[in-house]
Design an enzyme around this catalytic site. Structure first.
Site, short mmCIF file in Angstrom:
data_model
loop_
_atom_site.label_atom_id
_atom_site.label_comp_id
_atom_site.label_asym_id
_atom_site.label_seq_id
_atom_site.Cartn_x
_atom_site.Cartn_y
_atom_site.Cartn_z
N SER A 113 0.93 -1.11 -0.07
CA SER A 113 -0.09 0.02 -0.01
C SER A 113 0.89 1.26 -0.08
CB SER A 113 -0.84 -0.01 1.33
OG SER A 113 -1.50 1.33 1.30
N TYR A 159 -1.28 -0.46 10.46
CA TYR A 159 -1.50 -1.16 9.22
C TYR A 159 -0.23 -0.82 8.32
CZ TYR A 159 -3.30 -1.44 4.59
OH TYR A 159 -3.40 -1.59 3.10
N1 LIG Z 1 -9.08 -0.79 -0.57
C1 LIG Z 1 -7.70 0.08 -0.65
O1 LIG Z 1 -7.92 1.27 -0.46
C2 LIG Z 1 -6.39 -0.53 -0.52
C3 LIG Z 1 -5.40 0.54 -0.61
C4 LIG Z 1 -3.90 -0.11 -0.48
C5 LIG Z 1 -3.78 -1.23 -0.46
N2 LIG Z 1 -4.77 -2.29 -0.52
C6 LIG Z 1 -4.48 -3.42 -0.29
O2 LIG Z 1 -5.06 -4.23 -1.06
C7 LIG Z 1 -5.27 -5.60 -0.74
C8 LIG Z 1 -6.59 -5.98 -0.88
O3 LIG Z 1 -7.57 -4.96 -0.56
P1 LIG Z 1 -9.07 -4.90 -0.72
O4 LIG Z 1 -9.39 -3.43 -0.71
O5 LIG Z 1 -9.58 -5.84 -2.02
O6 LIG Z 1 -9.74 -5.53 0.66
P2 LIG Z 1 -11.25 -6.28 0.82
O7 LIG Z 1 -12.15 -5.66 0.02
O8 LIG Z 1 -11.68 -5.95 2.49
O9 LIG Z 1 -10.88 -7.69 0.40
C9 LIG Z 1 -10.44 -8.42 1.34
C10 LIG Z 1 -10.18 -9.99 0.80
O10 LIG Z 1 -9.39 -10.88 1.62
C11 LIG Z 1 -10.30 -11.79 2.17
N3 LIG Z 1 -9.85 -12.12 3.48
C12 LIG Z 1 -9.77 -11.30 4.55
N4 LIG Z 1 -9.30 -11.92 5.64
C13 LIG Z 1 -8.81 -13.36 5.28
C14 LIG Z 1 -8.25 -14.19 5.96
N5 LIG Z 1 -7.97 -14.24 7.11
N6 LIG Z 1 -7.88 -15.23 5.14
C15 LIG Z 1 -8.24 -15.37 3.79
N7 LIG Z 1 -8.79 -14.27 3.19
C16 LIG Z 1 -9.01 -13.46 3.88
C17 LIG Z 1 -11.54 -11.29 1.82
O11 LIG Z 1 -12.36 -12.50 1.70
P3 LIG Z 1 -13.25 -13.63 2.83
O12 LIG Z 1 -13.79 -12.30 3.75
O13 LIG Z 1 -14.00 -14.60 2.13
O14 LIG Z 1 -11.96 -14.34 3.48
C18 LIG Z 1 -11.64 -10.65 0.76
O15 LIG Z 1 -11.62 -11.57 -0.54
C19 LIG Z 1 -4.96 -5.80 0.89
O16 LIG Z 1 -3.71 -6.25 1.01
C20 LIG Z 1 -5.03 -4.04 1.20
O17 LIG Z 1 -4.02 -3.93 2.44
C21 LIG Z 1 -6.00 -1.77 -0.42
#
Ligand SMILES: NC(=O)c1ccc[n+]([C@@H]2O[C@H](COP(=O)([O-])OP(=O)(O)OC[C@H]3O[C@@H](n4cnc5c(N)ncnc54)[C@H](OP(=O)(O)O)[C@@H]3O)[C@@H](O)[C@H]2O)c1
Length: 234
Positions: free
Chosen positions: A141, A154
């Site tokens: 991130s 985080y």
């Molecule tokens: N969105 C942002 O603004 C942003 C910005 C910078 C970086 N990121 C990074 O991008 C990545 C994806 O983020 P996102 O925004 O797509 O998040 P999200 O919408 O919260 O999705 C999270 C995903 O991870 C799975 N997950 C959560 N806990 C888990 C566990 N213990 N074991 C296995 N699967 C798990 C969830 O599915 P289940 O609930 O089915 O397990 C879901 O598929 C992350 O690493 C985040 O830090 C996001």
């Protein structure tokens, strides 16, 4: 790396950036191992992809448990007979200032964001070595390069992941295993809603710059071009 017919293992495949990345890699001709906790969502997604002629397998696993991560990698290799790319996408935030941070929440996200990714790397590396190479993509991130009040824990997990990636890149170069770090910025997913801790602190945060599809495109570009780091505005 050319992605057509490559076996791609992706965590957090059921929603957000992970789901968009699954679709992007499927369109590029990858065979996909879909990992998250929600078995129903993953099974439905795997069926949908299979109906489009795309090879996909749903593997339910909690990435914060290293044994479950190892099993997920083993199931992938058993199913497809090889493993070319792992995308450590799963991640969660905790919101709270350092003074009153919940240490259990911090430990929880460290286990997920850092140790979960390391566990996947440790299981995948021997397979990739046997095959003569591979690609590891760690989703970090831009927050890992900043200091934002309430997001220190985080950011620290993502900074740790950056350092693991940088070190592993050097260590694995002679094995032809490339390690890429991707730096999404604010993206329109349920990530904020899924954060542990005080959600009211996030209310004032600026609206997302990117869609998950925009990030997924960058992740595919990174897989094809193999830079050390991939930012959203490159
Ligand atoms: N969105 C942002 O603004 C942003 C910005 C910078 C970086 N990121 C990074 O991008 C990545 C994806 O983020 P996102 O925004 O797509 O998040 P999200 O919408 O919260 O999705 C999270 C995903 O991870 C799975 N997950 C959560 N806990 C888990 C566990 N213990 N074991 C296995 N699967 C798990 C969830 O599915 P289940 O609930 O089915 O397990 C879901 O598929 C992350 O690493 C985040 O830090 C996001």
């Amino acid at each position: 790396m050319e992605i057509r017919d490559k076996v791609v293992f992706i965590t957090g495949a059921s929603a957000g950036i992970g789901l968009a990345t699954v679709r992007e890699f499927a369109a590029a001709g990858a065979k996909l191992a879909l990992v998250a906790r929600s078995a129903d969502v993953l099974n439905h997604l795997a069926k949908e992809l299979q109906n489009q002629g795309i090879e996909a397998v749903a593997i339910s696993a909690d990435v914060s448990d290293p044994r479950q991560v190892q099993r997920a990698i083993e199931e992938t290799v058993l199913h497809f007979g090889r493993l070319d790319v792992i995308i450590n996408n799963v991640g969660q935030a905790v919101v709270g200032k350092v003074a009153d941070l919940n240490l259990n929440d911090f430990r929880k996200i460290f286990e997920l964001n850092v140790l979960g990714a390391v566990a996947a790397m440790q299981s995948a590396i021997p397979v990739m070595r046997r095959q003569g190479g591979g690609l590891i993509i760690n989703i970090s991130s831009v927050v890992s390069k900043m200091h934002i009040a309430g997001l220190g824990a985080y950011a620290a997990t993502k900074a740790a992941l950056n350092m693991i990636s940088d070190t592993a890149r050097d260590e694995l170069a002679s094995d032809h295993i490339r390690v890429i770090t991707v730096y999404p910025r604010s993206t329109a997913t349920d990530f904020g809603k899924n954060a542990l801790g005080a959600h009211e602190q996030q209310q004032g945060s600026s609206s997302p710059k990117d869609t998950p599809e925009m990030v997924a495109k960058r992740i595919l570009i990174a897989a094809l071009d193999e830079p050390d780091e991939q930012y959203m505005d490159q």
